[in-house]
Write an enzyme that holds these catalytic residues in place. Structure first.
Site, PDB file in Angstrom:
ATOM      1  N   SER A   1      -6.829 -19.521  19.885  1.00  0.00           N
ATOM      2  CA  SER A   1      -6.512 -18.841  18.636  1.00  0.00           C
ATOM      3  C   SER A   1      -6.313 -17.340  18.899  1.00  0.00           C
ATOM      4  O   SER A   1      -5.450 -16.962  19.675  1.00  0.00           O
ATOM      5  CB  SER A   1      -7.614 -19.110  17.614  1.00  0.00           C
ATOM      6  OG  SER A   1      -7.205 -18.758  16.319  1.00  0.00           O
TER       7      SER A   1
ATOM      8  N   ASP B   1      -1.058 -27.751  12.774  1.00  0.00           N
ATOM      9  CA  ASP B   1      -2.088 -26.711  12.760  1.00  0.00           C
ATOM     10  C   ASP B   1      -2.069 -26.008  11.402  1.00  0.00           C
ATOM     11  O   ASP B   1      -1.076 -25.374  11.039  1.00  0.00           O
ATOM     12  CB  ASP B   1      -1.816 -25.703  13.877  1.00  0.00           C
ATOM     13  CG  ASP B   1      -2.940 -24.704  14.070  1.00  0.00           C
ATOM     14  OD1 ASP B   1      -3.562 -24.300  13.077  1.00  0.00           O
ATOM     15  OD2 ASP B   1      -3.186 -24.314  15.234  1.00  0.00           O
TER      16      ASP B   1
ATOM     17  N   HIS C   1      -6.160 -27.076  14.457  1.00  0.00           N
ATOM     18  CA  HIS C   1      -6.387 -25.749  15.016  1.00  0.00           C
ATOM     19  C   HIS C   1      -7.599 -25.783  15.932  1.00  0.00           C
ATOM     20  O   HIS C   1      -8.725 -26.021  15.487  1.00  0.00           O
ATOM     21  CB  HIS C   1      -6.595 -24.722  13.903  1.00  0.00           C
ATOM     22  CG  HIS C   1      -6.592 -23.305  14.407  1.00  0.00           C
ATOM     23  ND1 HIS C   1      -5.436 -22.633  14.739  1.00  0.00           N
ATOM     24  CD2 HIS C   1      -7.613 -22.444  14.663  1.00  0.00           C
ATOM     25  CE1 HIS C   1      -5.731 -21.410  15.157  1.00  0.00           C
ATOM     26  NE2 HIS C   1      -7.051 -21.275  15.129  1.00  0.00           N
TER      27      HIS C   1
END
Length: 327
Positions: free
Chosen positions: A143, A268, A297
């Protein structure tokens, strides 16, 4: 890049695991994977510090993995321990690091961390080289940590010891991703991020009252408001938009200096369409982008949640193939 680095089965979700929200939340809540990290403190030249967690092989000549976590995460995250366990079992030493203000202890300076602050990642890489004599280093980020990792891999000052990297669930376009998280369907994630950030802002407001105020914090509903009020001014940007534009890693995809694997799932819930498009203009030949249909995610879950995840085995395969070409 050698053809062997592409020779790995694509991620497929287990039965009943295809929903992006479920894939995101399931491992976050239920995965229990731990490695015996050793905690240390890395003092920085600007008077601040980073908290490091290390898992070193007895073999001093082992290659090293450097792990960067996500927004409001830490080295305690399941995905950090999971990838550390997989690489360590394969003979790699591991250096995980906490962004400023993360890891259980607030940092000293008014600034904390942001998506483009990969200078700290570069300092961690230098530490691994200097303190451990690392000759081969592989970067992995998740991320926000993935965004930092991509930016570092595109920097012309990148250490020659870095052989490449793998980044998962990367917000390549920060502007569009901030908009994506402001949607009602993503409100549960936005509320959690803002709730976790609130104590840090309150701490900064007490310690630096001339620079930071927590008054009216609960009126903030999205990253545009948060970054305009806190992230941008504390880190030298004029606005949230300038911060997002300056720190998005998508423009760096044409400048990558080492082989780089980026994996962004099509479902996601954090990422916009622009983060899931592999048809980039002027893309570097070092870019290898995979866009599985599902994964959520930082999820990519399977029902045997405490077994190695696909992400961990994919990164290890990519890293080992790069290493075999450098040793």
């Amino acid at each position: 890049m050698p053809e062997s680095i592409f020779d790995f089965p694509a991620y497929t979700a287990g039965y009943g695991l295809s929903n992006g929200h479920f894939q995101t939340i399931f491992p976050y809540l239920l995965r229990r994977v731990r490695v015996p990290f050793v905690r240390s403190r890395l003092e920085l030249e600007d008077g601040d510090f980073l908290l490091l967690d290390t898992l070193a092989q007895e073999n001093k000549s082992s290659p090293w993995l450097v792990i960067s976590h996500g927004l409001e995460g830490s080295t305690d995250a399941h995905y950090v321990h999971g990838i550390a366990k997989a690489f360590y079992a394969a003979g790699w030493s591991v250096q995980a690091w906490n962004f400023r203000s993360c890891g259980g202890e607030m940092n000293r300076l008014p600034r904390f961390y942001h998506s483009g602050a990969y200078d700290d990642l570069q300092r961690v890489v230098a530490h691994v080289e200097q303190a451990h004599g690392a000759e081969h280093i592989f970067l992995s980020g998740f991320s926000m940590g993935g965004n930092k990792t991509v930016l570092a891999l595109a920097d012309k000052k990148l250490s020659p010891a870095v052989i490449g990297g793998a980044a998962y669930s990367v917000p390549l376009d920060l502007t569009d991703s901030a908009f994506q998280l402001s949607r009602p369907a993503q409100s549960v994630y936005m509320k959690r991020f803002l709730k976790n950030l609130k104590p840090k802002i309150e701490y900064k407001a007490r310690k630096f009252p001339k620079l930071v105020s927590a008054t009216g914090y609960d009126e903030i509903k999205n990253f545009h408001q948060f970054d305009n009020r806190y992230t941008a001014p504390l880190h030298g940007f004029d606005s949230a938009l300038e911060y997002w534009t300056s720190c998005s890693s998508k423009p760096a995809l044409k400048k990558l200096k080492r082989p780089t694997l980026i994996v962004n799932a099509q479902n996601d819930p954090f990422l916009s369409h622009s983060c899931k498009d592999c048809r980039c203009r002027d893309r570097s030949r070092n870019l290898h982008m995979e866009l599985p249909i599902s994964g959520g995610h930082v999820g990519f879950a399977r029902w045997r949640i405490n077994q190695p995840l696909w992400t961990e085995m994919r990164a290890l395969s990519f890293a080992n193939n790069l290493l075999s070409g450098r040793t």
